[in-house]
Design an enzyme around this catalytic site. Structure first.
Site, PDB file in Angstrom:
ATOM      1  N   GLN A  76      15.170  -3.419   4.356  1.00 32.98           N
ATOM      2  CA  GLN A  76      14.267  -4.559   4.182  1.00 32.98           C
ATOM      3  C   GLN A  76      12.803  -4.093   4.313  1.00 32.98           C
ATOM      4  OE1 GLN A  76      15.416  -8.604   5.446  1.00 32.98           O
ATOM      5  NE2 GLN A  76      13.826  -8.375   6.996  1.00 32.98           N
ATOM      6  N   HIS A 134     -15.842  26.021  -6.691  1.00 32.68           N
ATOM      7  CA  HIS A 134     -16.294  26.095  -5.288  1.00 32.68           C
ATOM      8  C   HIS A 134     -17.555  25.256  -5.051  1.00 32.68           C
ATOM      9  CE1 HIS A 134     -13.659  29.690  -5.086  1.00 32.68           C
ATOM     10  NE2 HIS A 134     -14.194  29.960  -6.266  1.00 32.68           N
ATOM     11  N   ASN A 178     -25.818   2.314  -2.766  1.00 33.96           N
ATOM     12  CA  ASN A 178     -24.620   3.028  -2.319  1.00 33.96           C
ATOM     13  C   ASN A 178     -23.438   2.880  -3.280  1.00 33.96           C
ATOM     14  OD1 ASN A 178     -25.890   3.876   0.051  1.00 33.96           O
ATOM     15  ND2 ASN A 178     -25.314   1.999   1.134  1.00 33.96           N
ATOM     16  N   ASN A 185      22.921  -7.931  -1.240  1.00 34.56           N
ATOM     17  CA  ASN A 185      22.604  -6.510  -1.403  1.00 34.56           C
ATOM     18  C   ASN A 185      22.342  -6.128  -2.862  1.00 34.56           C
ATOM     19  OD1 ASN A 185      23.021  -6.516   1.306  1.00 34.56           O
ATOM     20  ND2 ASN A 185      24.941  -5.345   1.266  1.00 34.56           N
ATOM     21  N   SER A 210      12.440 -12.095   6.354  1.00 33.45           N
ATOM     22  CA  SER A 210      11.541 -11.375   5.438  1.00 33.45           C
ATOM     23  C   SER A 210      10.856 -12.312   4.454  1.00 33.45           C
ATOM     24  CB  SER A 210      12.334 -10.308   4.676  1.00 33.45           C
ATOM     25  OG  SER A 210      13.431 -10.896   3.987  1.00 33.45           O
ATOM     26  N   LYS A 256     -31.747   2.284  -0.262  1.00 35.00           N
ATOM     27  CA  LYS A 256     -30.383   2.703  -0.547  1.00 35.00           C
ATOM     28  C   LYS A 256     -29.743   1.984  -1.733  1.00 35.00           C
ATOM     29  CE  LYS A 256     -28.126   5.274   1.698  1.00 35.00           C
ATOM     30  NZ  LYS A 256     -27.636   5.262   3.066  1.00 35.00           N
ATOM     31  N   LYS A 280       9.960  -3.257   1.058  1.00 38.42           N
ATOM     32  CA  LYS A 280       9.124  -4.078   0.205  1.00 38.42           C
ATOM     33  C   LYS A 280       7.632  -4.048   0.535  1.00 38.42           C
ATOM     34  CE  LYS A 280      12.547  -7.019   0.505  1.00 38.42           C
ATOM     35  NZ  LYS A 280      13.614  -5.977   0.443  1.00 38.42           N
ATOM     36  N   GLU A 333     -16.327   4.883  -2.948  1.00 42.18           N
ATOM     37  CA  GLU A 333     -15.910   5.253  -1.582  1.00 42.18           C
ATOM     38  C   GLU A 333     -14.660   4.477  -1.156  1.00 42.18           C
ATOM     39  OE1 GLU A 333     -19.464   5.897   1.223  1.00 42.18           O
ATOM     40  OE2 GLU A 333     -20.306   4.897  -0.510  1.00 42.18           O
ATOM     41  N   TYR A 348      24.168  -0.371   2.093  1.00 44.42           N
ATOM     42  CA  TYR A 348      23.001  -1.116   2.557  1.00 44.42           C
ATOM     43  C   TYR A 348      22.891  -1.077   4.076  1.00 44.42           C
ATOM     44  CZ  TYR A 348      19.671  -4.830   3.465  1.00 44.42           C
ATOM     45  OH  TYR A 348      18.577  -5.529   3.907  1.00 44.42           O
TER      46      TYR A 348
HETATM   47  N1  ARG Z   1      16.278  -9.552   2.980  1.00 44.17           N
HETATM   48  C1  ARG Z   1      17.147  -8.465   2.731  1.00 44.17           C
HETATM   49  C2  ARG Z   1      16.350  -7.253   2.271  1.00 44.17           C
HETATM   50  O1  ARG Z   1      15.243  -7.410   1.953  1.00 44.17           O
HETATM   51  C3  ARG Z   1      18.142  -8.815   1.679  1.00 44.17           C
HETATM   52  C4  ARG Z   1      19.451  -8.128   1.785  1.00 44.17           C
HETATM   53  C5  ARG Z   1      20.103  -8.513   3.040  1.00 44.17           C
HETATM   54  N2  ARG Z   1      21.461  -8.153   3.093  1.00 44.17           N
HETATM   55  C6  ARG Z   1      22.128  -8.160   4.246  1.00 44.17           C
HETATM   56  N3  ARG Z   1      23.344  -7.883   4.215  1.00 44.17           N
HETATM   57  N4  ARG Z   1      21.522  -8.432   5.376  1.00 44.17           N
HETATM   58  O2  ARG Z   1      16.835  -6.156   2.252  1.00 44.17           O
END
Ligand code: ARG
Length: 459
Positions: free
Chosen positions: A321, A155, A284, A109, A22, A282, A324, A289, A316
């Site tokens: 993940q 309306h 715009n 976590n 990630s 035009k 985000k 929009e 968890y």
């Molecule tokens: N990259 C993970 C997330 O965004 C962090 C937590 C990962 N924890 C685990 N036990 N794999 O959620």
């Protein structure tokens, strides 16, 4: 070699490595990750869980890493999966042995939960200042247009006369509620998940109050399972963003209508409009929009995360993940839309004459005409029927309530007198509605004052 490779016999497949990683998006949390680690290390040192000297080495190492990330010296690696492991690897490379003690009594976590809360809190404050600037612009446009009569619609049919200022204050009230929704959201999320560990805290004598305090949270979260597995703070934030975008989108829709040749109530500044590559005439309203269009992706973020979360057992799960990117995208979208929308609103010109002319047509004072009879003692329902007949006569004879001759009025009801004409002037109809919340200048001024003090309380 993975930080967690101890119990594995093989390296992870490279596809899995990419799939699992990630860092490409959570690198955005680097400042919060460092802040969280500094608080954690400080507490570990104070509690004697690690040596004070090691805690200091860790804190200094992290501060150096922060500077290096900001000056672009550091590159994160996909091999280290996420921001948390990248940081730990970098720290250990920099300070050696002590770096390996940072993760005592903590898990990714609780780490990710704390980073994410800190980040969202910070972004909310940014969004709140942007909404305050929008509110000030609405106040300015209202103050400049207290007496600019415009037709009010239901309306999308002309209904009763209002002013441009009254309409601006309608939006100011919506955005005020939006702003307080973000404030509420901060209040509820302002508790620290740090120290919840993987799910069940730790056997080390960690001090969760201390880390909460160091990070500016009001207290540690009450339950460790909840702390690592809830994302309702992010959902609440995304709901607040969605409602805000819905308001911006409605407002955009009106702006698009108002600057059409059919309405001509406003003209956008040249700097905040765009032309066509083929049609030379035009001008715009692309900004409005796009704001309307981008609303869709913010709703999408809310629905994505609601769906990610709906079936997850405690605590968890890696699904989380996926929390985000929708939040980041919503933040990017909202913080992109608000300033440009505010600037467009700030620079537009109100075209009072066409707006007033639109209010003057379409029998917009018909309710006032019925009220005139009701004030002379006729039951409103009966007066309503009579004005219906008058409107019908006007349509057939091509006149308006303002120009219909007195004989025609008298023929329909003897209660009509010459004062009907002044009673039906647009200004009289607007100013007569001086009820709290109404369009009369005195009422709108109260509304403006209320928004102004709301802004002032937050300066
Ligand atoms: N990259 C993970 C997330 O965004 C962090 C937590 C990962 N924890 C685990 N036990 N794999 O959620």
């Amino acid at each position: 070699m993975k930080l967690w490779s101890g119990r594995f016999q093989k390296d992870v497949d490279s596809q899995v490595n990419d799939f699992n990683s990630s860092i490409s998006f959570d690198a955005r949390l680097y400042r919060q990750d460092i802040a969280g680690s500094i608080a954690h290390a400080t507490m570990l040192g104070e509690q004697g869980i690690i040596a004070q000297t090691e805690a200091e080495q860790i804190v200094n190492g992290l501060r150096t890493i922060l500077e290096e990330v900001e000056s672009g010296v550091i590159e994160f690696s996909e091999d280290n999966e996420d921001i948390h492991m990248n940081m730990e690897v970098l720290l250990t490379q920099k300070i050696g042995e002590a770096g390996k003690r940072l993760h005592t009594g903590r898990s990714r976590n609780d780490q990710v939960a704390v980073d994410f809360r800190l980040y969202v809190k910070e972004q909310i404050n940014e969004i709140i200042s942007m909404i305050l600037r929008l509110e000030s612009t609405l106040v300015k446009q209202a103050e400049n247009n207290i007496d600019a009569v415009m037709p009010g619609y239901t309306h999308l049919q002309r209904a009763q006369p209002l002013t441009f200022a009254h309409t601006m204050m309608a939006y100011a009230n919506m955005f005020r509620r939006d702003l307080t929704r973000f404030e509420d959201c901060i209040d509820r999320m302002n508790e620290s998940p740090l120290g919840a560990g993987a799910l069940a805290t730790s056997t080390h004598p960690i001090d969760r109050d201390r880390t909460a305090q160091l990070l500016g949270f009001t207290k540690p979260m009450d339950n460790s399972l909840d702390a690592v597995s809830d994302r309702d703070f992010a959902l609440e934030f995304l709901s607040a963003c969605s409602i805000l975008m819905m308001h911006l989108s409605r407002f955009s829709e009106e702006i698009i209508l108002w600057c059409s040749w059919e309405f001509q109530f406003i003209e956008l500044d040249d700097a905040y409009a765009t032309g066509s590559s083929i049609m030379p005439q035009k001008k715009n309203p692309d900004i409005a929009e796009l704001v309307r269009g981008k609303t869709g992706r913010v709703y999408g973020s809310l629905i994505s995360l609601l769906t990610v979360m709906k079936g997850l057992p405690l605590a968890y799960n890696k699904d989380m993940q996926e929390d985000k990117e929708p939040v980041f995208d919503a933040i990017d979208t909202v913080t992109l839309c608000l300033p440009v929308f505010t600037a467009m609103l700030d620079t537009l010109t109100v075209k009072r004459t066409p707006m007033r002319n639109a209010a003057a047509g379409g029998f917009i004072t018909a309710t006032d005409c019925a009220d005139y009879l009701a004030k002379k003692g006729m039951p409103f329902r009966e007066a309503y029927g009579i004005v219906g007949k008058l409107v019908d006569r006007c349509i057939r004879t091509g006149s308006t309530l303002e120009t219909l001759p007195m004989e025609d009025y008298k023929e329909i009801s003897s209660l009509f007198d010459n004062d009907i004409y002044e009673n039906l002037s647009l200004e009289a109809c607007v100013e007569g509605r001086n009820v709290f919340g109404g369009p009369a200048s005195s009422s709108v001024k109260q509304q403006i004052e209320s928004i102004k003090s709301f802004i002032k309380e937050r300066e």
